[in-house]
Design an enzyme around this catalytic site. Structure first.
Site, PDB file in Angstrom:
ATOM      1  CB  CYS A   1      -0.677   0.143   1.241  1.00  0.00           C
ATOM      2  SG  CYS A   1      -2.180   1.408   1.388  1.00  0.00           S
TER       3      CYS A   1
ATOM      4  CB  CYS B   1      -4.258   3.398  -0.148  1.00  0.00           C
ATOM      5  SG  CYS B   1      -4.597   3.465   1.966  1.00  0.00           S
TER       6      CYS B   1
ATOM      7  CE  LYS C   1      -7.777  -1.048   4.424  1.00  0.00           C
ATOM      8  NZ  LYS C   1      -6.557  -1.032   4.421  1.00  0.00           N
TER       9      LYS C   1
ATOM     10  NE  ARG D   1      -6.509   4.359   8.861  1.00  0.00           N
ATOM     11  CZ  ARG D   1      -7.929   5.145   8.418  1.00  0.00           C
ATOM     12  NH1 ARG D   1      -9.144   6.039   8.659  1.00  0.00           N
ATOM     13  NH2 ARG D   1      -8.629   3.643   7.505  1.00  0.00           N
TER      14      ARG D   1
ATOM     15  NE  ARG E   1      -7.172   4.796   5.044  1.00  0.00           N
ATOM     16  CZ  ARG E   1      -5.395   5.711   5.234  1.00  0.00           C
ATOM     17  NH1 ARG E   1      -5.719   6.285   3.812  1.00  0.00           N
ATOM     18  NH2 ARG E   1      -4.696   5.701   6.077  1.00  0.00           N
TER      19      ARG E   1
ATOM     20  CE  LYS F   1      -7.312  -3.986   7.483  1.00  0.00           C
ATOM     21  NZ  LYS F   1      -6.241  -3.265   6.418  1.00  0.00           N
TER      22      LYS F   1
ATOM     23  CB  SER G   1      -5.088  -1.822  14.767  1.00  0.00           C
ATOM     24  OG  SER G   1      -5.925  -0.837  14.672  1.00  0.00           O
TER      25      SER G   1
ATOM     26  CE1 TYR H   1      -1.259  -5.077  14.493  1.00  0.00           C
ATOM     27  CE2 TYR H   1      -3.442  -5.487  14.361  1.00  0.00           C
ATOM     28  CZ  TYR H   1      -2.105  -4.799  14.032  1.00  0.00           C
ATOM     29  OH  TYR H   1      -2.283  -4.110  13.235  1.00  0.00           O
TER      30      TYR H   1
HETATM   31  C1  PBG Z   1      -2.452  -0.122   4.570  1.00  0.00           C
HETATM   32  C2  PBG Z   1      -3.840  -0.674   5.899  1.00  0.00           C
HETATM   33  C3  PBG Z   1      -4.895   0.056   7.279  1.00  0.00           C
HETATM   34  C4  PBG Z   1      -4.223  -1.422   8.020  1.00  0.00           C
HETATM   35  C5  PBG Z   1      -4.121  -2.254   7.231  1.00  0.00           C
HETATM   36  N1  PBG Z   1      -3.046  -2.081   6.135  1.00  0.00           N
HETATM   37  C6  PBG Z   1      -5.251   1.151   7.661  1.00  0.00           C
HETATM   38  C7  PBG Z   1      -6.134   1.607   6.661  1.00  0.00           C
HETATM   39  O1  PBG Z   1      -6.551   1.665   5.863  1.00  0.00           O
HETATM   40  O2  PBG Z   1      -5.766   3.069   7.163  1.00  0.00           O
HETATM   41  C8  PBG Z   1      -5.322  -1.707   8.828  1.00  0.00           C
HETATM   42  C9  PBG Z   1      -4.898  -2.696   9.649  1.00  0.00           C
HETATM   43  C10 PBG Z   1      -5.308  -2.621  11.250  1.00  0.00           C
HETATM   44  O3  PBG Z   1      -5.991  -1.989  11.947  1.00  0.00           O
HETATM   45  O4  PBG Z   1      -4.573  -3.239  12.020  1.00  0.00           O
HETATM   46  N2  PBG Z   1      -3.728   0.165   4.018  1.00  0.00           N
END
Ligand code: PBG
Length: 324
Positions: free
Chosen positions: A117, A127, A192, A202, A214, A245, A271, A310
């Protein structure tokens, strides 16, 4: 006559015998943040117990992952310099590229998945490439393909595009085949959603968009059928694995994608999901191990063949203790 499903639950041996969902540490993927520099191991404030490593200290984490019997790591890069296009993402000496070389040398048996990304690498935090304050889908595709190729050249086993541009899986597949990399797998972040649960990530990666959000490229949480369309398109374009996700808020979607996918399906417990459980556990409001095991059981029950989390290292040991 009274029908008694309860009979199958009376002893632990019986409960284990009739279990529908069985798990092992080999189903786990551990996400790791690598930042440019030397000698760095710094705790991430929004993700207690998770760290940013530099390429030279990363093997300390990899050692634990390998010892736990976890199959794979998912690497995220935090570069020293960000620019408009995110050019550090495909630099030959970029931070993920360095981490791959070091990791493969020290722990060659782990599977190395890289997040592909641009948001961690762009000055604006989006992105993809920006045109007239929009993310330009088609101008982004060659940049994503170039980034994936450079990860593969540095040793990535699986590349995982998370940018959500339409056509990226096809663009990556074409680029890899053209360069003779026929054996690299693509794990698509096919489904996603635009989620509030990415907040702690982030902060960890410094990738909050500097304007807008996004939602023009990530999915609307209200949509389920759209997930099936995203999945089918990515498989058509050459994805070898797909994921849904985040995890817990999207179990209905995961269940349906797992039913209909012709390739292995994973779930990413993101996260914010980790941070939520951690925060409650720190206050003594939740039993962390029990909550994490139950959440993981739900995700596997819904049909995931692998889980990115995690909590992977702890989960692996709780699995070995028979808690999941
Ligand atoms: C990159 C990406 C993100 C996550 C994984 N790849 C952040 C986003 O899309 O803002 C999030 C993973 C997480 O929250 O653990 N685009």
């Amino acid at each position: 006559m009274i029908i008694r499903p309860r009979r199958l639950r009376v002893t632990a041996a019986m409960r284990n015998f009739v279990r529908e969902t069985r798990v092992s540490p080999s189903m786990l993927v551990y996400p790791l943040f690598v930042r440019e520099g030397n000698g760095i191991v710094e705790e991430i404030e929004s993700l207690p117990g998770q760290y940013r490593y530099s390429p030279d200290t990363l093997p300390r984490a990899l050692e634990k992952v390998a010892a736990a019997g976890i199959s794979a790591v998912l690497l995220f890069g935090i570069p020293a310099k960000k620019d408009e296009l995110g050019s550090s993402a495909w630099a030959e000496d970029g931070v993920v590229q360095q981490a791959l070389i070091e990791g493969k040398r020290r722990f060659p048996d782990l599977i190395y998945i890289t997040d592909v990304c641009l948001c961690e690498y762009t000055s604006h935090g989006h992105c993809g490439a920006i045109r007239d304050s929009y993310v330009d889908n088609d101008a982004t595709l060659p940049l994503i393909a170039k980034t994936a190729l450079s990860h593969v050249q540095a040793g990535a086993d699986i590349v995982a595009p998370s940018d959500m541009m339409d056509g990226r899986v096809g663009a990556i597949r074409a680029e890899l085949e053209q360069q003779g990399f026929f054996n690299t797998a693509i794990l698509s972040y096919a489904v996603k959603y635009a989620s509030a649960f990415y907040g702690p990530f982030r902060e960890a990666a410094g990738s909050e968009p500097s304007f807008g959000d996004r939602r023009s490229y990530q999915m609307d949480p209200h949509n389920r059928r759209e997930a099936l369309r995203e999945m089918a398109l990515d498989i058509d374009e050459g994805a070898d694995l797909v994921m849904v996700k985040p995890g817990l808020p999207y179990l209905d979607v995961l269940c349906q994608v797992a039913d209909q996918s012709s390739v292995p399906v994973g779930s990413y417990c993101v996260s914010g999901e980790y941070a939520m459980i951690k925060a409650a556990a720190q206050r003594g409001w939740l039993n962390e191990a029990a909550a994490v095991c139950e959440a993981a059981a739900g995700i596997f029950r819904a049909g995931a063949e692998f889980l990115i989390t995690y909590h992977a290292c702890e989960l692996a040991s709780w699995m070995k203790e028979g808690r999941l």
